[in-house]
Structures are given as C-alpha cells and as structure tokens.
Design an enzyme around this catalytic site. Structure first.
Site, PDB file in Angstrom:
ATOM      1  N   GLY A 146      19.613   3.832   2.725  1.00 20.58           N
ATOM      2  CA  GLY A 146      20.464   4.968   2.377  1.00 20.58           C
ATOM      3  C   GLY A 146      20.501   6.049   3.441  1.00 20.58           C
ATOM      4  O   GLY A 146      21.510   6.754   3.576  1.00 20.58           O
ATOM      5  N   ASP A 178      14.264  -3.315  10.063  1.00 25.03           N
ATOM      6  CA  ASP A 178      14.216  -3.485   8.602  1.00 25.03           C
ATOM      7  C   ASP A 178      13.963  -4.949   8.300  1.00 25.03           C
ATOM      8  O   ASP A 178      14.605  -5.816   8.895  1.00 25.03           O
ATOM      9  CB  ASP A 178      15.528  -3.009   7.953  1.00 25.03           C
ATOM     10  N   ASP A 187      11.030   4.561   3.162  1.00 25.02           N
ATOM     11  CA  ASP A 187      10.963   5.090   1.797  1.00 25.02           C
ATOM     12  C   ASP A 187       9.566   5.100   1.182  1.00 25.02           C
ATOM     13  O   ASP A 187       9.446   5.241  -0.024  1.00 25.02           O
ATOM     14  CB  ASP A 187      11.941   4.327   0.889  1.00 25.02           C
ATOM     15  N   THR A 188       8.527   4.944   1.999  1.00 20.11           N
ATOM     16  CA  THR A 188       7.179   5.014   1.416  1.00 20.11           C
ATOM     17  C   THR A 188       6.271   5.861   2.300  1.00 20.11           C
ATOM     18  O   THR A 188       6.457   5.917   3.518  1.00 20.11           O
ATOM     19  CB  THR A 188       6.522   3.617   1.286  1.00 20.11           C
ATOM     20  N   CYS A 204       0.124  16.760  10.569  1.00 20.98           N
ATOM     21  CA  CYS A 204      -0.121  18.210  10.623  1.00 20.98           C
ATOM     22  C   CYS A 204       0.413  18.859   9.347  1.00 20.98           C
ATOM     23  O   CYS A 204      -0.192  19.770   8.792  1.00 20.98           O
ATOM     24  CB  CYS A 204       0.589  18.843  11.817  1.00 20.98           C
ATOM     25  N   CYS A 263      13.355   5.534  -5.249  1.00 21.56           N
ATOM     26  CA  CYS A 263      14.761   5.647  -5.666  1.00 21.56           C
ATOM     27  C   CYS A 263      15.048   4.681  -6.824  1.00 21.56           C
ATOM     28  O   CYS A 263      15.871   4.960  -7.678  1.00 21.56           O
ATOM     29  CB  CYS A 263      15.684   5.342  -4.498  1.00 21.56           C
ATOM     30  N   CYS A 315      -2.569  14.224  16.411  1.00 19.48           N
ATOM     31  CA  CYS A 315      -2.101  14.926  17.609  1.00 19.48           C
ATOM     32  C   CYS A 315      -3.053  16.033  18.032  1.00 19.48           C
ATOM     33  O   CYS A 315      -2.738  16.806  18.932  1.00 19.48           O
ATOM     34  CB  CYS A 315      -0.683  15.455  17.409  1.00 19.48           C
ATOM     35  N   CYS A 351      10.214  -0.634 -23.173  1.00 20.61           N
ATOM     36  CA  CYS A 351      10.717   0.194 -22.071  1.00 20.61           C
ATOM     37  C   CYS A 351      11.406  -0.724 -21.066  1.00 20.61           C
ATOM     38  O   CYS A 351      11.738  -1.859 -21.388  1.00 20.61           O
ATOM     39  CB  CYS A 351       9.588   1.006 -21.434  1.00 20.61           C
TER      40      CYS A 351
END
Lengths: 477, 107
Positions: free
Chosen positions: A97, A118, A186-187, A238, A252, A327, A430
């Site tokens: 995305g 990817d 995304d993680t 940092c 997502c 760093c 669920c």
C-alpha cells in the site's frame, strides 16, 4: 502611406538579419557544447557530431525532455535536479500500500534505478490500495507485477526486482548499491532491520506507516553520517529504542486500512525522496576540519489523520541518541554480526502469542454446531462493522471491544436474554476463533454457566471454519 | 493561597490510543496545579492521572507498562518530543497541548 511602407520594409529586413544572427549564434553554441561533450565522452570531432542530426549534445533523450518537462520547469527541480534524479538509485522495500504509490511517482519522476523488495504474491485483498497490481496479477510475485506496470509507465528507468523478504543475511547485498531506502513494510521487526542496515551502509531512510484512517511519515538517518557522529540524523532506534509489545501491534488485515490514506503516505514518501535527491542530500561526508558548533539534525514526524479537523500535523522529534544501540558512539552493530545472525529481530519484537485458553471440550467445530438441535444463544463478538457485513442467522452481536478492557460484572451482560433458561447453552463465535475463546473463558469465570448446568463454548476456527466446513457461499472479507 | 487552583490542558490521543480513552481523540482537562505533596504537576503526573482518572478501559498496560509510557508511544508537548523538554519531569503550563501518538506499523 509611402513612409509607412518604407519603415515596414526596413523592419522586415532587420528581423531577417537578426534571425540570421540568432541562427549563427545557436549553431556556434551547439558546436561549443558538442565539442565539450565529445571531449568528455567518446572523443568524436565537432564535424562528426554536427554531421548527424540526432547527436548526443543533450544529456537527456528528446522524449525525456517532453516526459519530464513539466517537473523540470519547476524552479526547485530544473535540469540539474532532473539529472540528479537520473543518476540516483532508489530502493523500495515492500511493494504494498505504501510501496506501490511511492514507486509510481518515483519511477514517473525519472530516477535512474529503482529496486523493489518483496517476497509476497498479489492477493485480491491488496487491490483496493496497492495500485500497481491488477486483478489479472493475483497470484504473481508482487515485484514482478509492480515492475511490469512501472515499465509501461516509464521505460527509461532501470528496474531491479528483489523477489524475497529483507533478512539480516541478504540486507547488505540488496541495499549496498542504492543511494536511498524507502521503508514501505508493515511489521516492527522489518522496520528495525531496515533502520540498522541503513545506519551500517550510511543510507538515508524514508519511513512511513498507516492504519485505518491514520498515517505517519519520518525521514531517518538524514544526513547519513557514520555511527557515533552526533550531527547525523536519528535512526528508528533513536526514536523507538524499545519495540512495542507484540499484543499492541495491529495489522491492516485486522484493523483495516483506507486505500487512499496509505496512498497519501506513499505519495509523501515519494515527495521526500525527490527532495533528498534533488537537494543533493544522499551522501554526507564527515569533514574533520569542519567546525560544527555542535550542530545536530533532529528529525520530525508528519502525522496524518483523515478524520481530524487538522488532518496534517508536524511534530519535532529528537536528534541522534548518544547511547543508541545502532547509531551511537558505541554502536553494537556490524555487518558481520548482522549477517551471522547476532540479532534476532523477530525475537526482539516478540510474537503475539496465539490464543489457546480453552480445553478441547469447551470448543465445538463449525460442522458440529450446524448439526446441533438446541443452538441456545449464539453470540458473535466481532466488531459491529464486521457483523454488519455478514452474520449467522439468529446470532446476536456483542463486540469484543465492549467486553475487553472492562470489568465483567453482572451489569455488563444485559445482552443475555432474561428468559434464557439456565441450562440453555451459549456459543461464542468470532472471525478466526481467538477472541471467542477469551469471551468464553470470561463468561465461565463470571459464573454464567450456573455451575455445570449451562454449556458455554466457542466455535473453533470461527467464521473462517464455518465457510470451510458448512457454507462455501459465506462472504469472507 | 488557593490550594484548589487548576490549570487547563488539551490532551490528545492518536494512532489508535483514542480507543483506550472512550474513542475520543481530544480531551479538554482541568487538572490541579499542585500534586498532593504540593509540587507543581509534571507530565509524569499527568500520565498517571490519565491512567487512573480518565481511562475507563481496564487494559492499562496498553498505555503504561512497568511504570513508564508503553514502548511505541511518543509523547509530544506542544508538538515537540518530550525528550526535548525534560521528559516526565516537565512541569505542565496552562494551555499546554500534550499529544500521545501510538506508532503505526501497517503499510
């Protein structure tokens, strides 16, 4: 009239002369420029150059002047900026995305090389936001799908597919030859790994993320000075020295995402990419003679909330952390250490433990539930927006969010009908069979089983299992 | 001296944290100017106050963990990282804006 004709004639003559002079000057200029480029490049003489109508006297192809003209005439880009774009090598990690819209604008802007990392394949649930992929590409590698789109968008870019996920082992090899990195993953574990390799290889990093209606953008390690130099831009560690508990991380897939919201963030990453390239900020050299007066370079974070009255908000963040693991002065990072697996990013960020709180006899399979004569009370604990999409006949909706985080006294269970017999069973369902376990356990602990009189259990595997075992037509979203 | 003096604050939550605070992003609060020991209230005091008095959700660990703001949450005082302002020891001023941002990870 006589005098008017005469003066018109004189003007015409003057124009012809001036045009001839202009043409002569243009030719002279072309010859000088061709001479200069011939000396730089292939050593062709001026005569040979001017003999060919399609000469290499311009640094871009004729088609590129047309293609990029509308951005080149923006004063902050110019021909110099366009040439810097053409020389640059950009790596986008994650073709989802964020990565799709970012790649489209970065390729369109005319960078020299664009790499895509990817390991995933295109799924139909990606298509509302991952704009480089089409319905026909479902099942193909995301990098291949994206590059085929990008090639048709702009064939002048060198596209490099990296059809795997970034790992500590392959990170150096993949990232080394690029000038700048975009974190479109995304993680948390991938975000720490990308930040670390960018510190080790001194690459500026443009990081973005999004969920539901919100997005965040941050430019890290800019300027990309060596670890220990306080004038370098801060890194991800940092800003976030400790990863969030895995239970607090929402994907997502679970929380939802508006395509245009994550699109905004990806486009903003493209804007920052173009800015860094054009402003010549890809590399930074530590000059031992430079007097810096303790100058540091704090980062800022842009927050986007689509539903807020103030949708964009920029907040000032810190500078490099002196004791930063990555760093800081005593950095614990090294390329060798990374490659040999000294750092376990998945372990560092933790895994949300899978829910397993019920005994087998407290659970019922979807097909067994279908065959029950007395189905009692069926409680669907998905959020209301999900229940509204589809629900089982006769079920009632008690969203998990109204139960979790609340004390579970008698007052909270007004949804159990007054006239429900004490021995009538309660089944909880669920989406996947996790939250239903938690609710089942809490109902039992709350004493709603009336000793052993009432059976309380959940449907194992949730509505996903219902689709697999009972009703193939069930809408899976 | 008025021991019940209060100061007005705007406290905001974003990145999903609002869900822990009655699904409300922006909270206008009046807080006591002094804590129960008579010291001027700090952001550290505010975090505790929010946890105890404002947050209805029982999952306190999603906001405060081991006595500190949970990792993954940025605290911004008037749009600047609280680490630039002395962190938890920053003394609250009238009309300060304190923003809690939960980092997002989706992409």
């Amino acid at each position: 009239m006589e005098s008017a004709n005469a003066s018109a004639e004189a003007l015409r003559k003057q124009i012809v002369c001036t045009e001839a002079e202009l043409a002569r000057l243009k030719l002279q200029l072309a010859q000088v420029e061709a001479g200069a480029s011939a000396q730089e490049t292939d050593g062709l003489s001026i005569d040979e150059q001017s003999a060919s109508p399609v000469t290499k006297k311009w640094p871009l192809l004729p088609e590129e002047y047309k293609r990029y003209g509308r951005q080149m005439i923006v004063p902050s880009i110019g021909i110099q900026g366009q040439l810097k774009l053409k020389e640059s090598k950009v790596l986008i990690i994650g073709a989802g995305g964020l990565g799709c819209p970012a790649a489209a604008y970065i390729a369109g802007a005319g960078v020299g090389t664009l790499g895509l990392v990817d390991g995933d394949e295109v799924e139909i649930s990606n298509l509302h936001r991952q704009i480089l992929h089409t319905s026909a590409k479902v099942g193909t590698k995301k990098v291949d799908s994206a590059i085929s789109f990008l090639k048709s968008l702009n064939p002048h870019v060198n596209y490099v597919p990296h059809p795997s996920h970034l790992t500590p082992q392959n990170a150096e090899e993949i990232v080394l030859n690029y000038d700048l990195v975009l974190d479109c993953t995304d993680t948390p574990s991938s975000r720490y790994l990308i930040s670390d390799i960018c510190i080790l290889l001194q690459k500026p990093l443009i990081s973005a993320s999004a969920l539901r209606t919100d997005g965040q953008l941050i430019v890290l390690n800019s300027p990309p000075l060596p670890a220990g130099d306080p004038a370098g831009g801060p890194c991800y560690r940092c800003v976030f020295p400790k990863p969030p508990p895995a239970e607090s991380v929402v994907s997502c897939g679970d929380g939802g995402i508006i395509g245009a919201v994550v699109g905004v963030m990806g486009v903003l990453q493209a804007v920052e990419t173009i800015k860094l390239i054009v402003q010549g900020k890809l590399k930074a050299f530590a000059d031992p003679n430079e007097v810096r007066d303790g100058k540091t370079n704090p980062a800022s974070m842009l927050l986007f909330s689509a539903n807020s009255s103030q949708p964009f908000r920029n907040v000032r963040l810190r500078t490099r952390r002196a004791g930063c693991f990555a760093c800081g002065k005593d950095s614990g990072l090294s390329l060798e250490g990374l490659k040999s697996g000294n750092l376990d990013y998945v372990l560092f960020c933790g895994l949300a433990s899978s829910v397993d709180v019920l005994n087998p006899e407290e659970r019922i399979s979807a097909s067994d539930f279908r065959d029950l004569k007395n189905k009692g009370l069926l409680v669907d604990v998905r959020e209301k927006v999900q229940f509204d999409i589809c629900s089982l006949e006769g079920s009632i909706n008690v969203p998990f969010s109204t139960i979790q985080g609340k004390t579970f006294g008698e007052a909270d269970v007004g949804w159990i009908p007054q006239d429900l017999p004490e021995d009538a069973p309660i089944y909880v369902v669920c989406r996947l069979g996790n939250d239903s376990q938690v609710v089942t356990r809490r109902l039992k602990e709350g004493g709603f089983g009336h000793g052993e009189k009432r059976y309380i259990g959940d449907i194992k595997g949730g509505l996903k299992a219902w689709k697999e075992q009972v009703d193939a037509s069930w809408p899976e979203y | 001296m008025d021991t019940h003096e209060t100061i007005p604050l705007i406290v905001e939550f974003t990145g999903g944290l609002e869900m822990l605070f009655s699904d409300q992003r922006k909270h206008t609060l009046q807080v006591p100017a002094k804590d129960d020991k008579g010291n001027a209230v700090t952001v550290g005091w505010l975090v505790h106050h929010l946890c105890e008095e404002v947050m209805k959700d029982t999952r306190k660990e999603l906001f405060v963990l081991d006595g500190h703001v949970r990792p993954g949450i940025l605290v911004l005082i008037n749009d600047a990282d609280w680490e630039l302002e002395g962190e938890a020891s920053y003394v609250l001023q009238p009309r300060d804006n304190v923003l809690f941002v939960s980092t997002l990870h989706g992409g």
